[in-house]
Scaffold this motif. Structure first.
Motif, PDB file in Angstrom:
ATOM      1  N   SER A 200       0.727  -1.452   0.098  1.00 23.31           N
ATOM      2  CA  SER A 200       0.069   0.054  -0.070  1.00 23.31           C
ATOM      3  C   SER A 200       0.971   1.247   0.072  1.00 23.31           C
ATOM      4  O   SER A 200       0.386   2.214  -0.594  1.00 23.31           O
ATOM      5  N   SER A 201       1.848   1.407   0.892  1.00 28.29           N
ATOM      6  CA  SER A 201       2.935   2.360   0.751  1.00 28.29           C
ATOM      7  C   SER A 201       3.592   2.632  -0.758  1.00 28.29           C
ATOM      8  O   SER A 201       3.625   3.657  -1.085  1.00 28.29           O
ATOM      9  N   MET A 202       4.105   1.519  -1.467  1.00 28.41           N
ATOM     10  CA  MET A 202       4.546   1.671  -2.670  1.00 28.41           C
ATOM     11  C   MET A 202       3.525   2.151  -3.571  1.00 28.41           C
ATOM     12  O   MET A 202       3.661   3.003  -4.514  1.00 28.41           O
ATOM     13  N   GLY A 203       2.038   1.925  -3.416  1.00 29.25           N
ATOM     14  CA  GLY A 203       0.992   2.382  -4.345  1.00 29.25           C
ATOM     15  C   GLY A 203       0.988   3.845  -3.980  1.00 29.25           C
ATOM     16  O   GLY A 203       0.806   4.793  -4.988  1.00 29.25           O
ATOM     17  N   MET A 204       0.929   4.240  -2.708  1.00 31.72           N
ATOM     18  CA  MET A 204       0.745   5.703  -2.675  1.00 31.72           C
ATOM     19  C   MET A 204       1.925   6.482  -3.077  1.00 31.72           C
ATOM     20  O   MET A 204       1.766   7.691  -3.435  1.00 31.72           O
ATOM     21  N   HIS A 205       3.058   5.868  -2.896  1.00 31.21           N
ATOM     22  CA  HIS A 205       4.548   6.632  -3.171  1.00 31.21           C
ATOM     23  C   HIS A 205       4.327   6.588  -4.755  1.00 31.21           C
ATOM     24  O   HIS A 205       4.720   7.776  -5.415  1.00 31.21           O
ATOM     25  N   GLN A 206       3.992   5.713  -5.439  1.00 32.78           N
ATOM     26  CA  GLN A 206       3.818   5.908  -7.027  1.00 32.78           C
ATOM     27  C   GLN A 206       2.993   6.818  -7.233  1.00 32.78           C
ATOM     28  O   GLN A 206       3.075   7.486  -8.294  1.00 32.78           O
ATOM     29  N   THR A 207       1.648   7.009  -6.623  1.00 33.43           N
ATOM     30  CA  THR A 207       0.722   8.045  -6.889  1.00 33.43           C
ATOM     31  C   THR A 207       1.402   9.340  -6.635  1.00 33.43           C
ATOM     32  O   THR A 207       1.190  10.512  -7.430  1.00 33.43           O
TER      33      THR A 207
ATOM     34  N   ASP B 118       3.465  26.546  -6.877  1.00 30.65           N
ATOM     35  CA  ASP B 118       4.999  25.989  -6.519  1.00 30.65           C
ATOM     36  C   ASP B 118       6.038  26.384  -7.549  1.00 30.65           C
ATOM     37  O   ASP B 118       5.660  26.313  -8.676  1.00 30.65           O
ATOM     38  N   ASP B 119       7.188  26.240  -6.839  1.00 33.09           N
ATOM     39  CA  ASP B 119       8.366  26.351  -7.965  1.00 33.09           C
ATOM     40  C   ASP B 119       9.084  24.820  -8.132  1.00 33.09           C
ATOM     41  O   ASP B 119       8.597  23.959  -7.521  1.00 33.09           O
ATOM     42  N   LEU B 120       9.955  24.961  -8.920  1.00 28.39           N
ATOM     43  CA  LEU B 120      10.797  23.736  -9.075  1.00 28.39           C
ATOM     44  C   LEU B 120      11.444  23.221  -7.946  1.00 28.39           C
ATOM     45  O   LEU B 120      11.476  21.897  -7.582  1.00 28.39           O
ATOM     46  N   ALA B 121      12.034  24.051  -7.143  1.00 31.12           N
ATOM     47  CA  ALA B 121      12.901  23.629  -6.033  1.00 31.12           C
ATOM     48  C   ALA B 121      11.980  22.970  -5.148  1.00 31.12           C
ATOM     49  O   ALA B 121      12.211  21.837  -4.315  1.00 31.12           O
ATOM     50  N   THR B 122      10.752  23.255  -4.899  1.00 35.70           N
ATOM     51  CA  THR B 122       9.810  22.688  -4.027  1.00 35.70           C
ATOM     52  C   THR B 122       9.284  21.081  -4.533  1.00 35.70           C
ATOM     53  O   THR B 122       9.315  20.342  -3.557  1.00 35.70           O
ATOM     54  N   GLN B 123       9.057  21.340  -5.773  1.00 33.20           N
ATOM     55  CA  GLN B 123       8.693  19.955  -6.543  1.00 33.20           C
ATOM     56  C   GLN B 123       9.960  18.870  -6.266  1.00 33.20           C
ATOM     57  O   GLN B 123       9.618  17.959  -6.089  1.00 33.20           O
ATOM     58  N   MET B 124      11.102  19.440  -6.473  1.00 31.22           N
ATOM     59  CA  MET B 124      12.310  18.529  -6.509  1.00 31.22           C
ATOM     60  C   MET B 124      12.477  18.011  -5.291  1.00 31.22           C
ATOM     61  O   MET B 124      12.947  16.958  -5.023  1.00 31.22           O
ATOM     62  N   THR B 125      12.363  18.789  -3.970  1.00 35.04           N
ATOM     63  CA  THR B 125      12.612  18.443  -2.695  1.00 35.04           C
ATOM     64  C   THR B 125      11.557  17.409  -2.544  1.00 35.04           C
ATOM     65  O   THR B 125      11.911  16.334  -1.893  1.00 35.04           O
ATOM     66  N   GLN B 126      10.252  17.509  -2.802  1.00 30.83           N
ATOM     67  CA  GLN B 126       9.155  16.384  -2.701  1.00 30.83           C
ATOM     68  C   GLN B 126       9.588  14.967  -3.409  1.00 30.83           C
ATOM     69  O   GLN B 126       9.409  14.103  -3.094  1.00 30.83           O
ATOM     70  N   LEU B 127      10.140  15.409  -4.582  1.00 31.52           N
ATOM     71  CA  LEU B 127      10.281  14.362  -5.502  1.00 31.52           C
ATOM     72  C   LEU B 127      11.470  13.576  -4.506  1.00 31.52           C
ATOM     73  O   LEU B 127      11.475  12.201  -4.695  1.00 31.52           O
ATOM     74  N   VAL B 128      12.392  13.931  -4.191  1.00 33.18           N
ATOM     75  CA  VAL B 128      13.519  13.246  -3.215  1.00 33.18           C
ATOM     76  C   VAL B 128      12.796  12.426  -2.032  1.00 33.18           C
ATOM     77  O   VAL B 128      13.130  11.366  -2.072  1.00 33.18           O
ATOM     78  N   MET B 129      12.003  13.010  -1.360  1.00 32.99           N
ATOM     79  CA  MET B 129      11.038  12.452  -0.333  1.00 32.99           C
ATOM     80  C   MET B 129      10.392  11.287  -0.876  1.00 32.99           C
ATOM     81  O   MET B 129      10.443  10.113  -0.426  1.00 32.99           O
ATOM     82  N   ALA B 130       9.815  11.393  -1.940  1.00 33.41           N
ATOM     83  CA  ALA B 130       8.769  10.327  -2.526  1.00 33.41           C
ATOM     84  C   ALA B 130       9.715   9.148  -2.839  1.00 33.41           C
ATOM     85  O   ALA B 130       9.196   8.052  -2.763  1.00 33.41           O
ATOM     86  N   GLN B 131      10.911   9.617  -3.582  1.00 32.19           N
ATOM     87  CA  GLN B 131      11.772   8.408  -4.032  1.00 32.19           C
ATOM     88  C   GLN B 131      12.194   7.632  -2.943  1.00 32.19           C
ATOM     89  O   GLN B 131      12.194   6.407  -3.043  1.00 32.19           O
ATOM     90  N   ARG B 132      12.480   8.397  -1.865  1.00 33.42           N
ATOM     91  CA  ARG B 132      13.005   7.532  -0.725  1.00 33.42           C
ATOM     92  C   ARG B 132      12.092   6.711  -0.007  1.00 33.42           C
ATOM     93  O   ARG B 132      12.301   5.626   0.246  1.00 33.42           O
ATOM     94  N   GLY B 133      10.873   7.182   0.019  1.00 29.63           N
ATOM     95  CA  GLY B 133       9.736   6.582   0.758  1.00 29.63           C
ATOM     96  C   GLY B 133       9.503   5.303  -0.160  1.00 29.63           C
ATOM     97  O   GLY B 133       9.354   4.156   0.186  1.00 29.63           O
ATOM     98  N   PHE B 134       9.579   5.482  -1.353  1.00 35.28           N
ATOM     99  CA  PHE B 134       9.332   4.400  -2.225  1.00 35.28           C
ATOM    100  C   PHE B 134      10.375   3.093  -2.207  1.00 35.28           C
ATOM    101  O   PHE B 134      10.030   1.946  -1.958  1.00 35.28           O
TER     102      PHE B 134
END
Length: 130
Positions: free
Chosen positions: A12-19, A91-107
């Motif tokens: 379920s966590s992988m599915g959420m992180h993929q979304t 939102d700007d690119l820096a905010t989105q890229m920061t969240q991208l790193v968090m989502a990748q690590r969670g996945f």
């Protein structure tokens, strides 16, 4: 906790992180999308996550950013209004890229939990065969 709950929860966590990753990819692709001030800005998407009673998570919906976005001075842009402004996403690119790193690590963490659980189940089966 049942024998396969770790796999279900990690799944379920992988599915959420993929979304979340899919939403971020869309947000990043549109971070520089501008429109005339008479239109609404591109709205970035953020998953709304809900914990499940038996463990795990699910995506309950998507939150959208402010449609007003932000006004950007770009007098050379053909979409600019009489004052030289266009509407850009909030939102700007820096905010989105920061969240991208968090989502990748969670996945990645969810994948590792899945692998570890599979290894444990495999070891338990080997013990049972002896």
């Amino acid at each position: 906790m049942g024998a396969f709950d770790a796999l279900r929860i990690a799944g379920s966590s992988m599915g959420m992180h993929q979304t979340w990753l899919d939403s971020l990819a869309n947000n990043i692709a549109n971070v520089n999308t501008v429109v005339p001030t008479s239109q609404t800005a591109f709205q970035t998407q953020t998953p709304i996550v809900r914990a499940l009673a038996g463990g795990g998570v699910e995506v309950a919906g998507l939150a959208l950013s402010d449609p007003a976005g932000r006004l950007v001075s770009d007098p050379g842009n053909p979409m600019a209004d009489a004052d030289g402004y266009v509407r850009a996403p909030e939102d700007d690119l820096a905010t989105q890229m920061t969240q991208l790193v968090m989502a990748q690590r969670g996945f990645q963490a969810s994948v590792q939990v899945t692998k570890d659980a599979q290894d444990n189940y495999r070891s338990a089966l080997e013990i049972g065969r002896r």
